[in-house]
Design a protein around this motif. Structure first.
Motif, PDB file in Angstrom:
ATOM      1  N   ALA A 217       0.841  -1.187   0.000  1.00  0.00           N
ATOM      2  CA  ALA A 217       0.000   0.000   0.000  1.00  0.00           C
ATOM      3  C   ALA A 217       0.883   1.246   0.000  1.00  0.00           C
ATOM      4  CB  ALA A 217      -0.891  -0.006   1.231  1.00  0.00           C
ATOM      5  N   CYS A 218       0.359   2.307  -0.582  1.00  0.00           N
ATOM      6  CA  CYS A 218       1.096   3.555  -0.692  1.00  0.00           C
ATOM      7  C   CYS A 218       0.931   4.363   0.595  1.00  0.00           C
ATOM      8  CB  CYS A 218       0.539   4.333  -1.879  1.00  0.00           C
ATOM      9  SG  CYS A 218       1.475   5.798  -2.244  1.00  0.00           S
ATOM     10  N   ASN A 219       2.032   4.874   1.098  1.00  0.00           N
ATOM     11  CA  ASN A 219       1.970   5.706   2.301  1.00  0.00           C
ATOM     12  C   ASN A 219       2.721   6.999   2.006  1.00  0.00           C
ATOM     13  OD1 ASN A 219       2.322   6.993   4.710  1.00  0.00           O
ATOM     14  ND2 ASN A 219       3.053   5.196   5.829  1.00  0.00           N
ATOM     15  N   THR A 220       1.976   8.024   1.602  1.00  0.00           N
ATOM     16  CA  THR A 220       2.627   9.235   1.112  1.00  0.00           C
ATOM     17  C   THR A 220       3.291  10.036   2.227  1.00  0.00           C
ATOM     18  OG1 THR A 220       0.479  10.297   1.197  1.00  0.00           O
ATOM     19  CG2 THR A 220       1.232   9.534  -0.956  1.00  0.00           C
ATOM     20  N   ALA A 221       2.956   9.728   3.485  1.00  0.00           N
ATOM     21  CA  ALA A 221       3.594  10.452   4.587  1.00  0.00           C
ATOM     22  C   ALA A 221       5.086  10.127   4.638  1.00  0.00           C
ATOM     23  CB  ALA A 221       2.929  10.092   5.905  1.00  0.00           C
ATOM     24  N   TYR A 222       5.433   8.905   4.236  1.00  0.00           N
ATOM     25  CA  TYR A 222       6.837   8.508   4.254  1.00  0.00           C
ATOM     26  C   TYR A 222       7.268   8.061   2.859  1.00  0.00           C
ATOM     27  CZ  TYR A 222       6.686   8.877   9.287  1.00  0.00           C
ATOM     28  OH  TYR A 222       6.564   9.362  10.549  1.00  0.00           O
ATOM     29  N   PRO A 223       7.689   9.013   2.032  1.00  0.00           N
ATOM     30  CA  PRO A 223       8.080   8.633   0.668  1.00  0.00           C
ATOM     31  C   PRO A 223       9.279   7.690   0.656  1.00  0.00           C
ATOM     32  CG  PRO A 223       8.708  10.910   1.127  1.00  0.00           C
ATOM     33  CD  PRO A 223       7.837  10.458   2.259  1.00  0.00           C
TER      34      PRO A 223
ATOM     35  N   ILE B  60      11.661  14.967  -4.010  1.00  0.00           N
ATOM     36  CA  ILE B  60      12.496  14.109  -3.160  1.00  0.00           C
ATOM     37  C   ILE B  60      13.968  14.505  -3.294  1.00  0.00           C
ATOM     38  CG2 ILE B  60      13.199  11.743  -2.650  1.00  0.00           C
ATOM     39  CD1 ILE B  60      10.267  12.239  -2.108  1.00  0.00           C
ATOM     40  N   MET B  61      14.398  14.690  -4.549  1.00  0.00           N
ATOM     41  CA  MET B  61      15.792  15.075  -4.773  1.00  0.00           C
ATOM     42  C   MET B  61      16.090  16.403  -4.085  1.00  0.00           C
ATOM     43  SD  MET B  61      18.743  14.487  -6.143  1.00  0.00           S
ATOM     44  CE  MET B  61      18.648  13.324  -7.504  1.00  0.00           C
ATOM     45  N   SER B  62      15.137  17.317  -4.173  1.00  0.00           N
ATOM     46  CA  SER B  62      15.315  18.620  -3.544  1.00  0.00           C
ATOM     47  C   SER B  62      15.527  18.471  -2.037  1.00  0.00           C
ATOM     48  CB  SER B  62      14.079  19.482  -3.832  1.00  0.00           C
ATOM     49  OG  SER B  62      14.014  20.561  -2.946  1.00  0.00           O
TER      50      SER B  62
ATOM     51  N   VAL C  45      24.060   9.733   5.912  1.00  0.00           N
ATOM     52  CA  VAL C  45      22.933   8.847   6.222  1.00  0.00           C
ATOM     53  C   VAL C  45      22.084   9.469   7.332  1.00  0.00           C
ATOM     54  CG1 VAL C  45      22.294   6.618   7.212  1.00  0.00           C
ATOM     55  CG2 VAL C  45      24.084   6.735   5.474  1.00  0.00           C
ATOM     56  N   ILE C  46      22.750   9.985   8.346  1.00  0.00           N
ATOM     57  CA  ILE C  46      22.035  10.591   9.476  1.00  0.00           C
ATOM     58  C   ILE C  46      21.229  11.804   9.000  1.00  0.00           C
ATOM     59  CG2 ILE C  46      22.353  11.811  11.682  1.00  0.00           C
ATOM     60  CD1 ILE C  46      24.905   9.963  12.043  1.00  0.00           C
ATOM     61  N   ALA C  47      21.843  12.623   8.152  1.00  0.00           N
ATOM     62  CA  ALA C  47      21.153  13.815   7.641  1.00  0.00           C
ATOM     63  C   ALA C  47      19.912  13.416   6.841  1.00  0.00           C
ATOM     64  CB  ALA C  47      22.102  14.637   6.771  1.00  0.00           C
ATOM     65  N   LEU C  48      20.041  12.396   6.013  1.00  0.00           N
ATOM     66  CA  LEU C  48      18.900  11.955   5.204  1.00  0.00           C
ATOM     67  C   LEU C  48      17.818  11.344   6.101  1.00  0.00           C
ATOM     68  CD1 LEU C  48      20.722  10.389   2.111  1.00  0.00           C
ATOM     69  CD2 LEU C  48      19.434  12.531   2.190  1.00  0.00           C
ATOM     70  N   TYR C  49      18.245  10.593   7.104  1.00  0.00           N
ATOM     71  CA  TYR C  49      17.271   9.992   8.016  1.00  0.00           C
ATOM     72  C   TYR C  49      16.443  11.078   8.704  1.00  0.00           C
ATOM     73  CZ  TYR C  49      15.065   7.330  11.687  1.00  0.00           C
ATOM     74  OH  TYR C  49      14.122   6.772  12.508  1.00  0.00           O
ATOM     75  N   HIS C  50      17.122  12.091   9.195  1.00  0.00           N
ATOM     76  CA  HIS C  50      16.398  13.151   9.896  1.00  0.00           C
ATOM     77  C   HIS C  50      15.464  13.897   8.954  1.00  0.00           C
ATOM     78  CE1 HIS C  50      17.841  12.903  14.015  1.00  0.00           C
ATOM     79  NE2 HIS C  50      18.904  12.343  13.464  1.00  0.00           N
ATOM     80  N   GLU C  51      15.885  14.072   7.710  1.00  0.00           N
ATOM     81  CA  GLU C  51      15.025  14.771   6.752  1.00  0.00           C
ATOM     82  C   GLU C  51      13.751  13.975   6.468  1.00  0.00           C
ATOM     83  OE1 GLU C  51      14.863  17.690   5.405  1.00  0.00           O
ATOM     84  OE2 GLU C  51      13.174  17.184   4.090  1.00  0.00           O
ATOM     85  N   PHE C  52      13.899  12.678   6.256  1.00  0.00           N
ATOM     86  CA  PHE C  52      12.745  11.917   5.768  1.00  0.00           C
ATOM     87  C   PHE C  52      11.962  11.188   6.856  1.00  0.00           C
ATOM     88  CE2 PHE C  52      15.161  12.545   1.868  1.00  0.00           C
ATOM     89  CZ  PHE C  52      14.147  13.036   1.058  1.00  0.00           C
ATOM     90  N   PHE C  53      12.535  11.055   8.041  1.00  0.00           N
ATOM     91  CA  PHE C  53      11.817  10.311   9.080  1.00  0.00           C
ATOM     92  C   PHE C  53      11.496  11.146  10.308  1.00  0.00           C
ATOM     93  CE2 PHE C  53      13.576   7.095   6.389  1.00  0.00           C
ATOM     94  CZ  PHE C  53      12.578   6.143   6.340  1.00  0.00           C
ATOM     95  N   LYS C  54      12.153  12.299  10.448  1.00  0.00           N
ATOM     96  CA  LYS C  54      11.911  13.102  11.644  1.00  0.00           C
ATOM     97  C   LYS C  54      11.227  14.425  11.311  1.00  0.00           C
ATOM     98  CE  LYS C  54      14.068  10.557  14.803  1.00  0.00           C
ATOM     99  NZ  LYS C  54      13.367   9.968  15.948  1.00  0.00           N
ATOM    100  N   ALA C  55      11.188  14.776  10.033  1.00  0.00           N
ATOM    101  CA  ALA C  55      10.698  16.112   9.650  1.00  0.00           C
ATOM    102  C   ALA C  55       9.191  16.253   9.918  1.00  0.00           C
ATOM    103  CB  ALA C  55      11.005  16.379   8.189  1.00  0.00           C
TER     104      ALA C  55
END
Lengths: 451, 451
Positions: free
Chosen positions: B292-298, B401-403, B441-451
């Motif tokens: 299933a698609c979950n747009t909250a977490y791309p 996403i790239m942005s 990796v940490i920076a990307l994690y915070h952007e996509f999972f903590k934002a």
């Protein structure tokens, strides 16, 4: 000293040639003048080169040529009469035009090459006569006398390297030498032309041969612009760029120079200056090997081109398969198809082509052969593919360019179907749908030049 | 019904096996139990498989084996005694261990394969005995009796497809079947092992063969995490992912499954559930064909690996040269080197390799051969190369996403030396210097999972 080249629009008629004359007179370093054939005088006009192509075709098909001959003669006559060049000097030019069909040609390809080349050849003779008439110490120099020898391919000749030593003998000339662009002679003395962009390459060859201090390339724009002026009103002019930047931008739609035209200048480390015949005071654009760093503008130019298509291939465990890439490239090579880029994922791969190389039939054939060779799970061509290039020497070692570019594109809702950064430190490549390409260029321009 | 596989740490001793027993008892759909050899009981402990490898080496070199034999026997004895398995059932296991050197082997590769395989084989026999002892209707099923036939490569066998029809005959079994992972038999009845990740692949094969509703893979973590827990404290667990996401993440450092281990499950469209033996109530991670698609977490997961190196090649007019790519790939193929990616610019190209394939000598050889074949202007290897993968089915058709990713990296001052998006719609690949990889990796994690 300087080598100076004028394009067709700078030599279209006597009015334009007066500007050329002033430019040559204004700087006594301008010693080698490379001329194109007379170009269009107005929108919808026909270039002399195109008239000569018609003339060649009529000749090949044994059709009447009187009308076309007169049209061509009229173009040269207008220029000659505009400077009161004596008839005695014009008559041989007109006679040569009339007699073109009476020469001996090895075959029709050589005939076509010789007809076309005379657009430049006769114009150089005429320009030399005009210069003399106007008091300059000038003479016509034929590529044969200059020692420019090319390979025996009538419509896509390559310079033979020993020509540079021959040209070097002309480095001490006190006279202004007027040299036709676009063609030279093979070892049998037959005319062969360079491919497209041919007068530019003659200028670069002569500049390298005589070791010029500068190669001035006169055209009809004040400078090379950071972006296509059709997309952005009065865009920033590029004052300086490197050869590499030029190459990367030419690739994706910057049409100032043909890809290969500047190679001799690069090899000879000759700085190129693109200038405007109609506005010679403007400094134009310098193109050189290296340039000063300007961190205020990390991006030098932005180009886009929709003339690409892509082949998508997906196969589970693709990256485990030794040889799949080679198999695909061998198939392409067998069909004489070169590819542009090949971004790959774990299990998939996109091959990007210049779409001019492909036909529907060829695509079907390639698809069938690749399917047979690597048995992909999915395989298809798509033509809705534009490439944008963001180019700048100052992007080297800079952090944050991708961030700014991707954010600008995202803010305009532009979907990225490909992003490629890695081989070249001075460019980033974006793939977008054709419908988004113009908007994407504008968005990037505003981000990097207006922010 | 379900196929259920336990890794070595879940079977390391009788305490662990009690948990396994509860898990099997808790769900009568758990009918096919795939077992590994007993693993490490504590940090610094030696796995039974590694003991067997030592035992094989001592045997090959005709050295004393009494001590190692006793160590191995003790491991099985502890488990058997922990459940009061009668000595009559344990003795044959101990005897088999002692007699391993007395069997006939075609050569030492077959000997090594057979010694190693007995880690699983004897453990499955022991687990079956324990299950019986504890009142379950269970039996040992040897891969030979299950009909699993493999190719004749002792240390890297591949299943022969007809095995699935043989396995299907066991689909109706009322008994709990305990099956050893990691090995099967070739057509001559000789033991051959799968390569690394071998018990996982046995589970996937059995699941496909008996057309299981689910393949439960028990390990020692509650779930697959969105990012390496060594880099981020208590990272988000992945509740659901697709096989493609798994593949893309495995590629760059996610070490949950070996690349090829899940292929039979994918082919059989069997949903895989990664669960924790020590915490079986946790739902774990589901891996399936679609989700299933979950747009909250791309983004589903972020992985990184420093085990790459790159070869940079620059040559003027590279993209005009038909065949240069094929020439390079042919050289790689001649040396049995597979490449990962090949991002290209206009005049340059980077080839990215798994660095385990290369040695200094091989790099020198490749450099020399490529230099001779394509005469580049520049050519060098670099090992300071990490690859980050941002993976998510929900990235498909998403703008921005790239942005977000590039901005998060730029804000941490991380220089991108490669960006590759294009072939796969569900991943973006970044190349960074090794020193920046963890921070990225940490920076990307915070952007996509903590934002």
């Amino acid at each position: 000293m300087k080598v100076i080249k004028f394009g067709g629009s700078s030599l279209a008629n006597s009015t334009q040639l007066k500007k050329v004359l002033s430019i040559v007179k204004a700087d006594d370093q301008r010693r080698y003048v490379i001329v194109s054939a007379p170009g269009k005088r107005f929108d919808g006009d026909t270039k002399v080169t195109d008239l000569l192509i018609q003339y060649a075709r009529l000749t090949i098909h044994h059709q009447a040529t009187a009308a076309i001959v007169q049209t061509i003669i009229d173009r040269y006559a207008e220029i000659g009469h505009g400077f009161n060049v004596p008839e005695a000097q014009l008559t041989p030019i007109f006679t040569t035009i009339k007699n073109l069909p009476n020469q001996t040609y090895a075959d029709n390809t050589y005939l076509m090459a010789a007809f076309k080349a005379h657009g430049e050849r006769l114009n150089a003779q005429l320009v030399a006569a005009v210069f003399q008439q106007m008091g300059l110490n000038a003479r016509y120099l034929d590529p044969k006398d200059a020692g420019m020898v090319v390979t025996d391919v009538p419509d896509d000749a390559q310079l033979i390297a020993s020509s540079y030593a021959n040209l070097a003998k002309w480095a001490a000339s006190e006279q202004i030498l007027v040299i036709p662009g676009f063609f030279a002679y093979n070892r049998n003395g037959q005319i062969c032309t360079f491919s497209r962009g041919g007068s530019d390459i003659t200028g670069a060859i002569v500049a390298r041969g005589v070791q010029a201090d500068r190669y001035e390339n006169f055209t009809d724009v004040d400078a090379i612009y950071a972006v296509n002026p059709k997309l952005v009103h009065q865009p920033a002019a590029i004052s300086e760029m490197t050869f590499r930047e030029m190459r990367e931008l030419s690739y994706a739609g910057f049409s100032v120079f043909h890809d290969e035209a500047l190679i001799p200048a690069i090899e000879g480390n000759i700085t190129v200056n693109v200038k405007n015949t109609n506005h010679p005071e403007a400094p134009g654009t310098l193109i050189k090997s290296t340039r000063a760093c300007n961190t205020a503008y990390p991006v030098t130019g932005i180009a886009s081109s929709s003339s690409f298509c892509s082949l998508y291939l997906r196969k589970y465990l693709l990256n485990k398969e030794v040889g799949f890439g080679r198999k695909i490239l061998t198939i392409l090579e067998d069909h004489h198809v070169s590819y542009e880029h090949m971004p790959s994922g774990i299990d998939d791969l996109t091959i990007i082509f210049d779409e001019h190389q492909l036909t529907t039939a060829l695509e079907t054939e390639l698809t069938a052969e690749i399917a047979a060779a690597v048995q992909p799970d999915e395989l298809y061509f798509t033509h809705d593919y534009s490439i944008l290039m963001l180019v700048g020497e100052n992007m080297r070692n800079r952090v944050g360019i991708m961030s700014r570019a991707a954010t600008a594109l995202a803010q305009h809702g532009i979907k990225l179907i490909m992003v490629n950064q890695g081989a070249s430190e001075i460019s980033i490549m974006f793939g977008v749908h054709d419908r988004d390409a113009d908007q994407a260029v504008i968005a990037l321009y505003h981000e990097f030049f207006k922010a």
